[in-house]
Design a protein around this motif. Sequence first.
Motif, PDB file in Angstrom:
ATOM      1  N   ALA A 130       4.691   3.899 -13.325  1.00 31.04           N
ATOM      2  CA  ALA A 130       4.832   3.713 -11.529  1.00 31.04           C
ATOM      3  C   ALA A 130       4.148   4.414 -10.188  1.00 31.04           C
ATOM      4  CB  ALA A 130       5.887   5.137 -11.543  1.00 31.04           C
ATOM      5  N   ILE A 131       2.926   4.722 -10.617  1.00 26.52           N
ATOM      6  CA  ILE A 131       2.290   4.927  -9.545  1.00 26.52           C
ATOM      7  C   ILE A 131       1.213   4.470 -10.220  1.00 26.52           C
ATOM      8  CG2 ILE A 131      -0.142   6.832  -8.941  1.00 26.52           C
ATOM      9  CD1 ILE A 131       2.212   7.805  -7.518  1.00 26.52           C
ATOM     10  N   VAL A 132       0.228   4.275 -10.800  1.00 26.98           N
ATOM     11  CA  VAL A 132      -0.778   2.872 -10.874  1.00 26.98           C
ATOM     12  C   VAL A 132      -0.263   1.672 -11.266  1.00 26.98           C
ATOM     13  CG1 VAL A 132      -2.232   2.019 -13.061  1.00 26.98           C
ATOM     14  CG2 VAL A 132      -2.110   4.337 -12.624  1.00 26.98           C
ATOM     15  N   THR A 133       0.641   1.179 -11.405  1.00 27.87           N
ATOM     16  CA  THR A 133       1.336  -0.039 -11.219  1.00 27.87           C
ATOM     17  C   THR A 133       1.577  -0.208  -9.593  1.00 27.87           C
ATOM     18  OG1 THR A 133       2.904  -0.083 -11.637  1.00 27.87           O
ATOM     19  CG2 THR A 133       2.225  -0.521 -13.475  1.00 27.87           C
ATOM     20  N   GLY A 134       2.644   0.627  -8.934  1.00 23.24           N
ATOM     21  CA  GLY A 134       2.364   0.716  -8.164  1.00 23.24           C
ATOM     22  C   GLY A 134       1.894   1.048  -6.224  1.00 23.24           C
ATOM     23  N   PHE A 135       0.659   1.444  -7.197  1.00 23.22           N
ATOM     24  CA  PHE A 135      -0.597   1.566  -5.944  1.00 23.22           C
ATOM     25  C   PHE A 135      -0.626   0.246  -5.819  1.00 23.22           C
ATOM     26  CE2 PHE A 135      -4.834   1.412  -5.840  1.00 23.22           C
ATOM     27  CZ  PHE A 135      -5.327   2.177  -4.514  1.00 23.22           C
ATOM     28  N   PHE A 136      -0.901  -0.776  -6.678  1.00 22.64           N
ATOM     29  CA  PHE A 136      -2.058  -2.406  -6.350  1.00 22.64           C
ATOM     30  C   PHE A 136      -0.693  -3.375  -5.897  1.00 22.64           C
ATOM     31  CE2 PHE A 136      -3.677  -1.093 -10.151  1.00 22.64           C
ATOM     32  CZ  PHE A 136      -4.790  -1.241  -9.298  1.00 22.64           C
ATOM     33  N   PHE A 137       0.357  -2.784  -6.072  1.00 22.40           N
ATOM     34  CA  PHE A 137       2.019  -3.433  -5.181  1.00 22.40           C
ATOM     35  C   PHE A 137       2.165  -3.362  -3.757  1.00 22.40           C
ATOM     36  CE2 PHE A 137       6.576  -5.293  -4.942  1.00 22.40           C
ATOM     37  CZ  PHE A 137       6.116  -6.043  -4.433  1.00 22.40           C
ATOM     38  N   LEU A 139      11.545   2.796  -9.896  1.00 24.19           N
ATOM     39  CA  LEU A 139      10.306   4.254  -9.539  1.00 24.19           C
ATOM     40  C   LEU A 139       9.245   3.313  -8.902  1.00 24.19           C
ATOM     41  CD1 LEU A 139      10.895   6.109 -12.551  1.00 24.19           C
ATOM     42  CD2 LEU A 139      11.690   7.247  -9.846  1.00 24.19           C
ATOM     43  N   PHE A 140       8.895   2.334 -10.307  1.00 19.65           N
ATOM     44  CA  PHE A 140       7.999   1.600  -9.437  1.00 19.65           C
ATOM     45  C   PHE A 140       8.171   0.741  -7.319  1.00 19.65           C
ATOM     46  CE2 PHE A 140       6.567  -3.404  -9.088  1.00 19.65           C
ATOM     47  CZ  PHE A 140       5.228  -3.241  -9.423  1.00 19.65           C
ATOM     48  N   LEU A 141       9.120  -0.147  -7.925  1.00 19.13           N
ATOM     49  CA  LEU A 141       9.455  -0.825  -7.036  1.00 19.13           C
ATOM     50  C   LEU A 141       9.886   0.679  -5.585  1.00 19.13           C
ATOM     51  CD1 LEU A 141      12.967  -2.949  -8.199  1.00 19.13           C
ATOM     52  CD2 LEU A 141       9.926  -3.242  -7.580  1.00 19.13           C
ATOM     53  N   ASN A 142      10.367   1.919  -6.217  1.00 21.00           N
ATOM     54  CA  ASN A 142      10.798   2.745  -5.116  1.00 21.00           C
ATOM     55  C   ASN A 142       9.081   3.335  -4.521  1.00 21.00           C
ATOM     56  OD1 ASN A 142      10.804   5.863  -4.643  1.00 21.00           O
ATOM     57  ND2 ASN A 142      12.737   4.987  -3.750  1.00 21.00           N
ATOM     58  N   THR A 143       8.494   3.726  -5.135  1.00 19.21           N
ATOM     59  CA  THR A 143       6.415   4.312  -4.806  1.00 19.21           C
ATOM     60  C   THR A 143       6.225   2.841  -4.042  1.00 19.21           C
ATOM     61  OG1 THR A 143       5.709   5.648  -5.424  1.00 19.21           O
ATOM     62  CG2 THR A 143       5.903   4.277  -6.998  1.00 19.21           C
ATOM     63  N   SER A 144       6.241   2.064  -5.034  1.00 15.51           N
ATOM     64  CA  SER A 144       6.088   1.093  -3.940  1.00 15.51           C
ATOM     65  C   SER A 144       5.757   0.667  -2.190  1.00 15.51           C
ATOM     66  CB  SER A 144       5.594  -0.464  -4.496  1.00 15.51           C
ATOM     67  OG  SER A 144       5.649  -0.270  -5.969  1.00 15.51           O
ATOM     68  N   ALA A 145       7.725   0.862  -1.868  1.00 21.95           N
ATOM     69  CA  ALA A 145       7.890   1.119  -0.729  1.00 21.95           C
ATOM     70  C   ALA A 145       6.954   1.787   0.518  1.00 21.95           C
ATOM     71  CB  ALA A 145       8.935   0.874  -0.292  1.00 21.95           C
ATOM     72  N   TYR A 146       7.452   2.945  -0.588  1.00 17.85           N
ATOM     73  CA  TYR A 146       6.969   4.281  -0.008  1.00 17.85           C
ATOM     74  C   TYR A 146       5.533   4.005   0.147  1.00 17.85           C
ATOM     75  CZ  TYR A 146      11.388   6.895   0.828  1.00 17.85           C
ATOM     76  OH  TYR A 146      12.668   7.068   0.518  1.00 17.85           O
ATOM     77  N   SER A 147       4.823   3.813  -0.819  1.00 19.41           N
ATOM     78  CA  SER A 147       3.031   3.854   0.098  1.00 19.41           C
ATOM     79  C   SER A 147       2.989   2.756   0.295  1.00 19.41           C
ATOM     80  CB  SER A 147       2.562   3.817  -1.801  1.00 19.41           C
ATOM     81  OG  SER A 147       2.893   5.050  -2.567  1.00 19.41           O
ATOM     82  N   ALA A 148       3.379   1.057   0.350  1.00 16.30           N
ATOM     83  CA  ALA A 148       3.383   0.103   1.595  1.00 16.30           C
ATOM     84  C   ALA A 148       3.149   0.544   2.946  1.00 16.30           C
ATOM     85  CB  ALA A 148       3.842  -0.403   0.839  1.00 16.30           C
ATOM     86  N   GLU A 149       3.756   1.957   3.311  1.00 14.60           N
ATOM     87  CA  GLU A 149       4.375   2.113   4.507  1.00 14.60           C
ATOM     88  C   GLU A 149       3.207   3.210   5.240  1.00 14.60           C
ATOM     89  OE1 GLU A 149       6.189   1.859   8.189  1.00 14.60           O
ATOM     90  OE2 GLU A 149       6.472   0.616   6.188  1.00 14.60           O
ATOM     91  N   ILE A 150       3.063   4.023   3.773  1.00 13.64           N
ATOM     92  CA  ILE A 150       1.513   4.660   4.359  1.00 13.64           C
ATOM     93  C   ILE A 150       0.243   4.231   4.269  1.00 13.64           C
ATOM     94  CG2 ILE A 150       0.816   6.229   3.022  1.00 13.64           C
ATOM     95  CD1 ILE A 150       2.740   7.206   1.389  1.00 13.64           C
ATOM     96  N   PHE A 151       0.215   2.991   3.256  1.00 15.68           N
ATOM     97  CA  PHE A 151      -0.661   2.310   3.433  1.00 15.68           C
ATOM     98  C   PHE A 151      -0.946   1.435   4.589  1.00 15.68           C
ATOM     99  CE2 PHE A 151      -1.014   2.343  -1.387  1.00 15.68           C
ATOM    100  CZ  PHE A 151      -1.896   3.569  -1.443  1.00 15.68           C
ATOM    101  N   TYR A 152       0.373   0.873   5.203  1.00 12.24           N
ATOM    102  CA  TYR A 152       0.189  -0.257   6.535  1.00 12.24           C
ATOM    103  C   TYR A 152      -0.237   0.903   7.709  1.00 12.24           C
ATOM    104  CZ  TYR A 152       2.002  -2.567  10.496  1.00 12.24           C
ATOM    105  OH  TYR A 152       2.276  -2.819  11.684  1.00 12.24           O
ATOM    106  N   GLY A 153       0.052   1.936   7.832  1.00  9.44           N
ATOM    107  CA  GLY A 153       0.082   3.180   8.581  1.00  9.44           C
ATOM    108  C   GLY A 153      -1.591   3.689   8.576  1.00  9.44           C
ATOM    109  N   ALA A 154      -2.178   3.892   7.699  1.00  7.23           N
ATOM    110  CA  ALA A 154      -3.878   3.877   7.803  1.00  7.23           C
ATOM    111  C   ALA A 154      -3.654   1.819   7.510  1.00  7.23           C
ATOM    112  CB  ALA A 154      -4.053   3.489   5.930  1.00  7.23           C
ATOM    113  N   LEU A 155      -4.201   0.919   7.846  1.00  9.20           N
ATOM    114  CA  LEU A 155      -4.303   0.067   7.909  1.00  9.20           C
ATOM    115  C   LEU A 155      -4.502   0.291   9.546  1.00  9.20           C
ATOM    116  CD1 LEU A 155      -5.800  -2.937   6.953  1.00  9.20           C
ATOM    117  CD2 LEU A 155      -3.031  -3.562   6.572  1.00  9.20           C
ATOM    118  N   ARG A 156      -3.460   0.687  10.117  1.00  6.49           N
ATOM    119  CA  ARG A 156      -3.709   0.290  11.302  1.00  6.49           C
ATOM    120  C   ARG A 156      -4.132   1.245  12.592  1.00  6.49           C
ATOM    121  NH1 ARG A 156      -1.541  -4.213  13.457  1.00  6.49           N
ATOM    122  NH2 ARG A 156      -0.633  -3.028  15.524  1.00  6.49           N
ATOM    123  N   SER A 157      -4.695   1.966  11.407  1.00  8.16           N
ATOM    124  CA  SER A 157      -5.269   3.334  12.861  1.00  8.16           C
ATOM    125  C   SER A 157      -6.661   3.089  12.100  1.00  8.16           C
ATOM    126  CB  SER A 157      -4.725   4.259  12.078  1.00  8.16           C
ATOM    127  OG  SER A 157      -2.901   5.216  11.954  1.00  8.16           O
TER     128      SER A 157
END
Length: 268
Positions: free
Chosen positions: A50-57, A123-141
């Motif tokens: 889930a972590i590996v695949t979710g990272f890219f998504f 699990l893949f979809l769930n972690t993708s959503a949470y991780s995407a919000e983390i990456f989005y915040g970093a992208l804006r920062s």
Amino acid sequence: MSCFETFQAYALRSLGFGERLLPRSDFTLCDQFVLIGSGLIWNVYFGVIAIVTGFFFANALAVAKNSPKRWLRSPANGFIFVFRGSPLFIQFFFAYFVFLSLKSVSPVFDPLSAAWLGALIVLFLNTSAYSAEIFYGALRSIPKGDLEAADAYGLSGWSRFRRVIWPTMMRLAWPSYTNEAIFLFHATTLVFFSGFPAWRQKGDALYYANYFADKTFNPFVPYPILAFYFILLTLVIIGLFGVINTRLNRHMPQELRRKIRIRPQLIR
């Protein structure tokens, strides 16, 4: 049965190898350590894939959410909102109901009702959503100076993203992403208690800990063993992600390097 014989009989039982029948009485500490450790294989499987695949998504979702184009931004926002706004436990139940409905339509969908694939998708979809919000915040920062430096070097498009934006985004997001990875591994314990059945009593670590607690009427042995295994797993994750974090910050002065700080979440 000696502890070594117990290990031979039950170490890979969660994968279908070794003794088929669970011990019924006279449980030893070795029995509990070996079987709970055997079940941990499933938790590692769910977490790693889930972590590996979710990272890219998640990276794709973060970029889409930051896009000025509405047809990219709106679906990404909707996806992140749905999976961050609903409990993971409910997502498991709803997904299992949907997968069972698809299974009745065609045998092609049969694997979806099995935990190894159906629960992994959730699990893949769930972690993708949470991780995407983390990456989005970093992208804006990302510091404006980094972008201006990229423009000064004549970088644009994919080259600008690959050489400047993405590495900086990863560096800023990695400490928070490490916490997401840890929590995802902890969340894998929900799989066999949310609807997805354990095939032939071959479940994860919590499944076996619950079995021993029910049989012995003493939860104060199997559950601490389970906690011990997850503490070890957490230390491994911190170590691996710490190496990557060091690599991402290798060009930064020592006092400016972002360190990984564990911030446990009480609810998903």
